[in-house]
Design a protein around this motif. Structure first.
Motif, short mmCIF file in Angstrom:
data_model
loop_
_atom_site.label_atom_id
_atom_site.label_comp_id
_atom_site.label_asym_id
_atom_site.label_seq_id
_atom_site.Cartn_x
_atom_site.Cartn_y
_atom_site.Cartn_z
N ALA A 89 85.66 92.81 19.33
CA ALA A 89 84.92 92.10 18.30
C ALA A 89 83.46 92.00 18.73
O ALA A 89 83.16 91.73 19.90
N GLY A 90 82.54 92.25 17.79
CA GLY A 90 81.12 92.31 18.13
C GLY A 90 80.64 93.72 18.40
O GLY A 90 79.47 93.93 18.72
N GLU A 91 81.54 94.71 18.24
CA GLU A 91 81.18 96.11 18.40
C GLU A 91 81.53 96.87 17.13
O GLU A 91 82.22 96.36 16.24
N ILE A 92 81.05 98.11 17.04
CA ILE A 92 81.36 99.00 15.92
C ILE A 92 81.67 100.38 16.48
O ILE A 92 81.08 100.80 17.48
N GLN A 93 82.61 101.06 15.85
CA GLN A 93 83.01 102.40 16.26
C GLN A 93 82.88 103.34 15.05
O GLN A 93 83.20 102.94 13.92
N VAL A 94 82.41 104.57 15.29
CA VAL A 94 82.39 105.58 14.22
C VAL A 94 82.98 106.88 14.74
O VAL A 94 82.86 107.21 15.92
N MET A 95 83.64 107.59 13.82
CA MET A 95 84.09 108.96 14.09
C MET A 95 83.75 109.81 12.88
O MET A 95 84.03 109.42 11.75
N SER A 96 83.12 110.95 13.12
CA SER A 96 82.99 111.98 12.10
C SER A 96 84.15 112.93 12.33
O SER A 96 84.18 113.66 13.33
N ALA A 97 85.12 112.93 11.40
CA ALA A 97 86.33 113.73 11.62
C ALA A 97 86.06 115.22 11.46
O ALA A 97 86.66 116.04 12.17
N VAL A 128 81.88 119.55 9.85
CA VAL A 128 81.00 119.36 11.00
C VAL A 128 81.84 119.27 12.27
O VAL A 128 83.05 119.07 12.23
N THR A 129 81.18 119.43 13.40
CA THR A 129 81.86 119.24 14.68
C THR A 129 82.23 117.77 14.82
O THR A 129 81.39 116.89 14.64
N PRO A 130 83.49 117.45 15.13
CA PRO A 130 83.89 116.05 15.26
C PRO A 130 83.06 115.33 16.32
O PRO A 130 82.64 115.93 17.32
N ARG A 131 82.79 114.04 16.08
CA ARG A 131 82.00 113.27 17.04
C ARG A 131 82.47 111.83 17.03
O ARG A 131 83.09 111.35 16.07
N TYR A 132 82.16 111.15 18.14
CA TYR A 132 82.59 109.76 18.36
C TYR A 132 81.41 108.96 18.89
O TYR A 132 80.60 109.45 19.67
N ASP A 133 81.33 107.70 18.44
CA ASP A 133 80.33 106.79 19.01
C ASP A 133 80.82 105.36 18.84
O ASP A 133 81.60 105.06 17.93
N GLN A 134 80.37 104.50 19.72
CA GLN A 134 80.61 103.07 19.55
C GLN A 134 79.40 102.34 20.11
O GLN A 134 78.66 102.85 20.95
N ARG A 135 79.21 101.12 19.63
CA ARG A 135 78.00 100.38 20.00
C ARG A 135 78.32 98.89 20.00
O ARG A 135 79.01 98.37 19.10
N ALA A 136 77.81 98.19 21.02
CA ALA A 136 77.86 96.73 21.02
C ALA A 136 76.71 96.23 20.16
O ALA A 136 75.59 96.73 20.24
N LEU A 137 77.00 95.24 19.31
CA LEU A 137 76.00 94.70 18.39
C LEU A 137 75.44 93.40 18.92
O LEU A 137 76.14 92.63 19.58
N ASP A 138 74.18 93.16 18.63
CA ASP A 138 73.54 91.89 18.99
C ASP A 138 73.90 90.88 17.89
O ASP A 138 73.24 90.81 16.86
N VAL A 139 74.96 90.13 18.12
CA VAL A 139 75.50 89.24 17.09
C VAL A 139 74.45 88.20 16.67
O VAL A 139 74.37 87.83 15.49
N ALA A 140 73.63 87.76 17.60
CA ALA A 140 72.61 86.74 17.28
C ALA A 140 71.60 87.26 16.26
O ALA A 140 71.01 86.49 15.51
N ALA A 141 71.42 88.58 16.20
CA ALA A 141 70.41 89.17 15.31
C ALA A 141 70.80 89.13 13.84
O ALA A 141 69.99 89.42 12.97
N ARG A 142 72.06 88.75 13.55
CA ARG A 142 72.48 88.67 12.15
C ARG A 142 72.44 87.24 11.60
O ARG A 142 72.85 87.00 10.48
N HIS A 143 71.93 86.28 12.42
CA HIS A 143 71.81 84.91 11.92
C HIS A 143 70.74 84.84 10.84
O HIS A 143 69.57 85.14 11.09
N ASN A 144 71.15 84.47 9.63
CA ASN A 144 70.25 84.41 8.47
C ASN A 144 69.47 85.72 8.28
O ASN A 144 68.29 85.73 7.94
N ASN A 145 70.20 86.83 8.48
CA ASN A 145 69.57 88.14 8.39
C ASN A 145 70.66 89.19 8.16
O ASN A 145 71.74 89.09 8.73
N PHE A 146 70.34 90.19 7.32
CA PHE A 146 71.24 91.33 7.21
C PHE A 146 70.86 92.33 8.29
O PHE A 146 69.87 93.06 8.17
#
Length: 239
Positions: A89-97, A128-146
């Motif tokens: 929780a607090g992270e995001i993962q993406v895959m281009s299949a 496309v060539t399949p690819r993977y990525d994940q990233r930790a998000l700065d949860v504080a940066a979404r306070h009263n902000n998109f």
């Protein structure tokens, strides 16, 4: 003049398999509703509760952009590209299949229920060539902000995909008001309320409700409760 469609949380497709309690915003698996196939290139939005240690064994995908956002708990991921990862929780993962990939997803914890959002978008490039990525998000940066968490641009400080789509997460204080400007002409916005109550373009939405809005260049937003949390998906409307 803008157009919109409301998706109340209690009208989603629902399947309870015991270890998996799944809600489907669009037609998926055994849930089929011809009026709920997609919103533009947004094809799948699944809201899954998965018991400790349980999950999905290896299964294939191709030509789809797959985004996974854990809301509570952690995912144990393995794929045919050789990636082994834990997404919390607090992270995001993406895959281009792309040309094809298989992966498995399990609740990484034995004693904590996993809640995740899994989102599929049609890509703007096939095979496309399949690819993977994940990233930790700065949860504080979404306070009263998109907070932008995904875009088409690999140069941005977020994960990227093969589609003209921008995702943002926000968590708001009660009575906070703002506007969101759509990133690309012709895109629409699908707003999914994770928690709380909000008003978007005059429509009041509660937890797990959603609204799709198009034919506009911005939307108005107000948080009606102190725990309001929203995911905005700014997506291409033309398939």
């Amino acid at each position: 003049m803008s157009q919109f469609i409301l998706y109340k949380g209690n009208t989603r497709g629902h399947a309870n398999h015991g270890w998996l309690d799944a809600h489907h915003s669009f037609s998926f698996a055994n849930y089929y509703n011809p009026e709920r196939m997609n919103f533009g290139v947004l094809r799948v939005l699944n809201d899954d509760l998965i018991d400790g240690g349980m999950g999905f064994g290896a299964h294939p995908h191709d030509n789809m952009e797959i985004i996974t956002i854990p809301l509570a708990g952690a995912i144990a991921h393995k794929d045919s590209m050789g990636n082994t990862a834990e997404i919390k929780a607090g992270e995001i993962q993406v895959m281009s299949a792309g040309t094809g990939v298989s992966h498995s997803e399990f609740n990484a914890l034995a004693d904590v229920q996993l809640n995740l959002l899994q989102i599929w978008l049609f890509p703007n490039k096939k095979n496309v060539t399949p690819r993977y990525d994940q990233r930790a998000l700065d949860v504080a940066a979404r306070h009263n902000n998109f907070q932008q968490i995904l875009s088409p641009n690999s140069e941005d400080d977020n994960v990227w995909i093969h589609q003209d789509a921008w995702f943002s997460l926000g968590k708001f204080d009660e009575s906070f008001e703002t506007e969101y400007k759509i990133k690309k002409a012709g895109n629409g916005v699908y707003a999914f309320v994770i928690n709380g109550e909000v008003t978007i373009d005059g429509q009041t939405l509660s937890r797990r409700d959603a609204i799709g809005i198009w034919d506009t260049d911005q939307i108005s937003f107000k948080a009606n409760t102190a725990d309001a949390e929203v995911l905005l998906m700014d997506v291409q409307m033309e398939l």
